[in-house]
Write a protein that holds these residues in place. Structure first.
Motif, PDB file in Angstrom:
ATOM      1  N   ALA A   1       0.824  -1.206   0.000  1.00 52.64           N
ATOM      2  CA  ALA A   1       0.000   0.000   0.000  1.00 52.64           C
ATOM      3  C   ALA A   1       0.862   1.261   0.000  1.00 52.64           C
ATOM      4  CB  ALA A   1      -0.935  -0.005   1.205  1.00 52.64           C
ATOM      5  N   LEU A   2       1.895   1.270   0.828  1.00 55.19           N
ATOM      6  CA  LEU A   2       2.775   2.445   0.870  1.00 55.19           C
ATOM      7  C   LEU A   2       3.510   2.632  -0.452  1.00 55.19           C
ATOM      8  CD1 LEU A   2       4.310   2.118   4.460  1.00 55.19           C
ATOM      9  CD2 LEU A   2       2.542   3.710   3.684  1.00 55.19           C
ATOM     10  N   SER A   3       3.920   1.532  -1.075  1.00 50.82           N
ATOM     11  CA  SER A   3       4.627   1.622  -2.354  1.00 50.82           C
ATOM     12  C   SER A   3       3.721   2.186  -3.434  1.00 50.82           C
ATOM     13  CB  SER A   3       5.140   0.238  -2.764  1.00 50.82           C
ATOM     14  OG  SER A   3       6.041  -0.272  -1.801  1.00 50.82           O
ATOM     15  N   ILE A   4       2.507   1.673  -3.525  1.00 47.52           N
ATOM     16  CA  ILE A   4       1.579   2.160  -4.550  1.00 47.52           C
ATOM     17  C   ILE A   4       1.188   3.599  -4.277  1.00 47.52           C
ATOM     18  CG2 ILE A   4      -0.686   1.816  -5.590  1.00 47.52           C
ATOM     19  CD1 ILE A   4      -0.389  -1.157  -4.955  1.00 47.52           C
ATOM     20  N   PHE A   5       0.988   3.948  -3.010  1.00 51.81           N
ATOM     21  CA  PHE A   5       0.650   5.329  -2.662  1.00 51.81           C
ATOM     22  C   PHE A   5       1.778   6.275  -3.067  1.00 51.81           C
ATOM     23  CE2 PHE A   5       0.698   8.870   0.393  1.00 51.81           C
ATOM     24  CZ  PHE A   5      -0.578   9.384   0.191  1.00 51.81           C
ATOM     25  N   ALA A   6       3.024   5.873  -2.801  1.00 50.85           N
ATOM     26  CA  ALA A   6       4.162   6.706  -3.173  1.00 50.85           C
ATOM     27  C   ALA A   6       4.253   6.866  -4.693  1.00 50.85           C
ATOM     28  CB  ALA A   6       5.453   6.103  -2.623  1.00 50.85           C
ATOM     29  N   ILE A   7       4.017   5.798  -5.423  1.00 48.44           N
ATOM     30  CA  ILE A   7       4.060   5.867  -6.893  1.00 48.44           C
ATOM     31  C   ILE A   7       2.963   6.782  -7.409  1.00 48.44           C
ATOM     32  CG2 ILE A   7       3.711   4.519  -9.000  1.00 48.44           C
ATOM     33  CD1 ILE A   7       5.025   2.160  -7.555  1.00 48.44           C
ATOM     34  N   GLN A   8       1.768   6.680  -6.841  1.00 47.03           N
ATOM     35  CA  GLN A   8       0.672   7.539  -7.273  1.00 47.03           C
ATOM     36  C   GLN A   8       0.983   9.009  -7.022  1.00 47.03           C
ATOM     37  OE1 GLN A   8      -2.611   5.878  -5.063  1.00 47.03           O
ATOM     38  NE2 GLN A   8      -3.200   4.496  -6.718  1.00 47.03           N
ATOM     39  N   LYS A   9       1.542   9.319  -5.849  1.00 49.80           N
ATOM     40  CA  LYS A   9       1.882  10.704  -5.549  1.00 49.80           C
ATOM     41  C   LYS A   9       3.000  11.205  -6.464  1.00 49.80           C
ATOM     42  CE  LYS A   9      -1.025  11.539  -2.335  1.00 49.80           C
ATOM     43  NZ  LYS A   9      -2.113  12.539  -2.574  1.00 49.80           N
ATOM     44  N   PHE A  10       3.975  10.340  -6.771  1.00 50.00           N
ATOM     45  CA  PHE A  10       5.058  10.716  -7.673  1.00 50.00           C
ATOM     46  C   PHE A  10       4.520  11.021  -9.070  1.00 50.00           C
ATOM     47  CE2 PHE A  10       8.275   9.496 -10.824  1.00 50.00           C
ATOM     48  CZ  PHE A  10       9.309  10.353 -10.467  1.00 50.00           C
ATOM     49  N   VAL A  11       3.622  10.186  -9.561  1.00 51.25           N
ATOM     50  CA  VAL A  11       3.044  10.403 -10.890  1.00 51.25           C
ATOM     51  C   VAL A  11       2.213  11.676 -10.905  1.00 51.25           C
ATOM     52  CG1 VAL A  11       1.425   9.476 -12.596  1.00 51.25           C
ATOM     53  CG2 VAL A  11       3.083   7.964 -11.501  1.00 51.25           C
TER      54      VAL A  11
ATOM     55  N   ARG B   1       2.596  14.277  -9.023  1.00 53.47           N
ATOM     56  CA  ARG B   1       3.498  15.434  -8.939  1.00 53.47           C
ATOM     57  C   ARG B   1       4.137  15.716 -10.293  1.00 53.47           C
ATOM     58  NH1 ARG B   1       8.569  16.082  -4.664  1.00 53.47           N
ATOM     59  NH2 ARG B   1       9.201  18.189  -5.325  1.00 53.47           N
ATOM     60  N   LYS B   2       4.591  14.653 -10.972  1.00 51.39           N
ATOM     61  CA  LYS B   2       5.179  14.834 -12.294  1.00 51.39           C
ATOM     62  C   LYS B   2       4.152  15.361 -13.292  1.00 51.39           C
ATOM     63  CE  LYS B   2       9.453  13.594 -11.701  1.00 51.39           C
ATOM     64  NZ  LYS B   2      10.569  14.551 -11.929  1.00 51.39           N
ATOM     65  N   SER B   3       2.925  14.868 -13.220  1.00 47.95           N
ATOM     66  CA  SER B   3       1.875  15.354 -14.117  1.00 47.95           C
ATOM     67  C   SER B   3       1.571  16.816 -13.850  1.00 47.95           C
ATOM     68  CB  SER B   3       0.611  14.510 -13.942  1.00 47.95           C
ATOM     69  OG  SER B   3       0.860  13.155 -14.237  1.00 47.95           O
ATOM     70  N   GLY B   4       1.561  17.206 -12.573  1.00 49.61           N
ATOM     71  CA  GLY B   4       1.326  18.598 -12.230  1.00 49.61           C
ATOM     72  C   GLY B   4       2.429  19.513 -12.719  1.00 49.61           C
ATOM     73  N   GLN B   5       3.681  19.039 -12.638  1.00 53.26           N
ATOM     74  CA  GLN B   5       4.793  19.840 -13.133  1.00 53.26           C
ATOM     75  C   GLN B   5       4.722  20.017 -14.635  1.00 53.26           C
ATOM     76  OE1 GLN B   5       8.313  17.871 -11.719  1.00 53.26           O
ATOM     77  NE2 GLN B   5       8.110  18.653  -9.618  1.00 53.26           N
TER      78      GLN B   5
END
Length: 348
Positions: free
Chosen positions: A324-334, A336-340
């Motif tokens: 769960a933590l791994s998928i949550f981190a990946i989702q937040k990373f994606v 953030r990159k999409s927002g940038q």
């Protein structure tokens, strides 16, 4: 009494799961809830009720029969509450006359998909994939039921359950020696409630412990496994029913192919589906992955707690929490990159 086993493992989990999902996602359900979701969440709820009864007996030093009584009271109360909640929901839907709820479309008011209608609408390829998956699932159930001499070296589940039933205590007798524990057992191991759940099912149904542990539970684990992967396919291949059934065929083939060596998921599912590690690997982990994809974090938390109740780990939180933590981190990373990227393109 033997007939009581089947309502316990089928009807009660379904009702509890449907109730829990309605409480968690009543206002704005993030996806269409299917029957498999109800069974999965309801089974986790039953594990939680058994764990509550188990801890009550362990902490207060009560007998196994007292634990059974507490479990029956908790399950009866939860079942009655579920029926009342679902009945009130049906009455409300009837009064609304099919109108839209506030903030929820009419498509989500009746959220349970009819799998029969979905299969009827499949193409020839999709129907062939559905047929192949069904045949493989039936053959796997037959393999579980007919394979009475599977490799169970080192497993003491049946012996532990029989010690509960024979001595009317919980972890009061060492199944290896038949005598009380001289030095006790680790607290983290003592609080695991899976053997207690099996003993309760055996006691209430009147079936021998080995029948419940070696046959009934593995079949139910297999069905829950495919419910979890069906939900995952529903998320990965939304509106692509043919790909979803082909995905299930691939999953079934992988489990068959893995039935060759001790420790592989396929072997665990088809030969020892009663073990907590197998339930974690084949049911809780794929369901956690699916819930994370749907951002259903309340359900994820329940899966993490369920793993802590049935599998020994050093700190109680194991693979489901890590996933769960791994998928949550990946989702937040994606995100953030999409927002940038969007921020850079906006001025143009």
């Amino acid at each position: 009494m033997p007939l009581l086993l089947w309502p316990l493992v089928i009807l009660i989990p379904y009702l509890l799961g449907k109730c829990v999902l309605r409480i968690f996602y009543r206002n704005r359900p993030p996806q269409e809830i299917i029957v498999g979701d109800c069974f999965l969440m309801g089974t986790i709820a039953v594990i939680g009720l058994a764990e509550a009864a188990h801890l009550t007996a362990v902490i207060l030093g009560r007998s196994f029969s007292d634990c059974v009584a507490v479990f029956c009271i908790l399950t009866g109360a939860a079942g009655a509450a579920a029926v009342l909640l679902l009945a009130s929901g049906l009455r409300k839907t009837g009064r609304d006359g099919g109108r839209r709820r506030k903030g929820v479309s009419t498509d989500t008011v009746n959220r349970e998909k009819n799998i029969i209608e979905e299969i009827k609408g499949l193409s020839a390829v999709g129907k062939a994939a559905c047929f192949c998956f069904t045949v493989m699932a039936i053959l796997q159930i037959a393999a579980i039921v007919t394979n009475g001499e599977v490799y169970r070296e080192g497993d003491m589940t049946v012996e532990t359950v029989n010690s509960f039933l024979g001595t009317n205590t919980i972890y009061g007798e060492n199944p290896l020696t038949g005598r009380p524990y001289e030095l006790g057992i680790p607290l983290r191991l003592r609080i695991l409630g899976l053997p207690t759940l099996y003993a309760i099912l055996s006691h209430l149904s009147g079936r021998a412990a080995w029948r419940v542990v070696w046959y009934v539970i593995p079949v139910f684990t297999l069905l829950l496994t495919y419910c979890a992967y069906y939900s995952m396919g529903q998320s990965l291949f939304r509106r692509q029913a043919v790909k979803k059934w082909m995905f299930l065929v691939a999953v079934a083939l992988l489990f068959w192919a893995g039935d060759y060596m001790y420790g592989v998921d396929g072997f665990g599912l088809l030969c020892s589906g009663f073990r907590g590690t197998v339930i974690r690997a084949c049911v809780l982990l794929p369901y956690t992955f699916y819930l994370c994809l749907q951002r259903m974090w309340k359900g994820v938390a329940v899966c993490i707690l369920a793993e802590a109740c049935i599998v020994w780990t050093f700190y109680g939180m194991g693979a489901c929490l890590f996933a769960a933590l791994s998928i949550f981190a990946i989702q937040k990373f994606v995100e953030r990159k999409s927002g940038q990227v969007c921020g850079k393109e906006a001025p143009q």
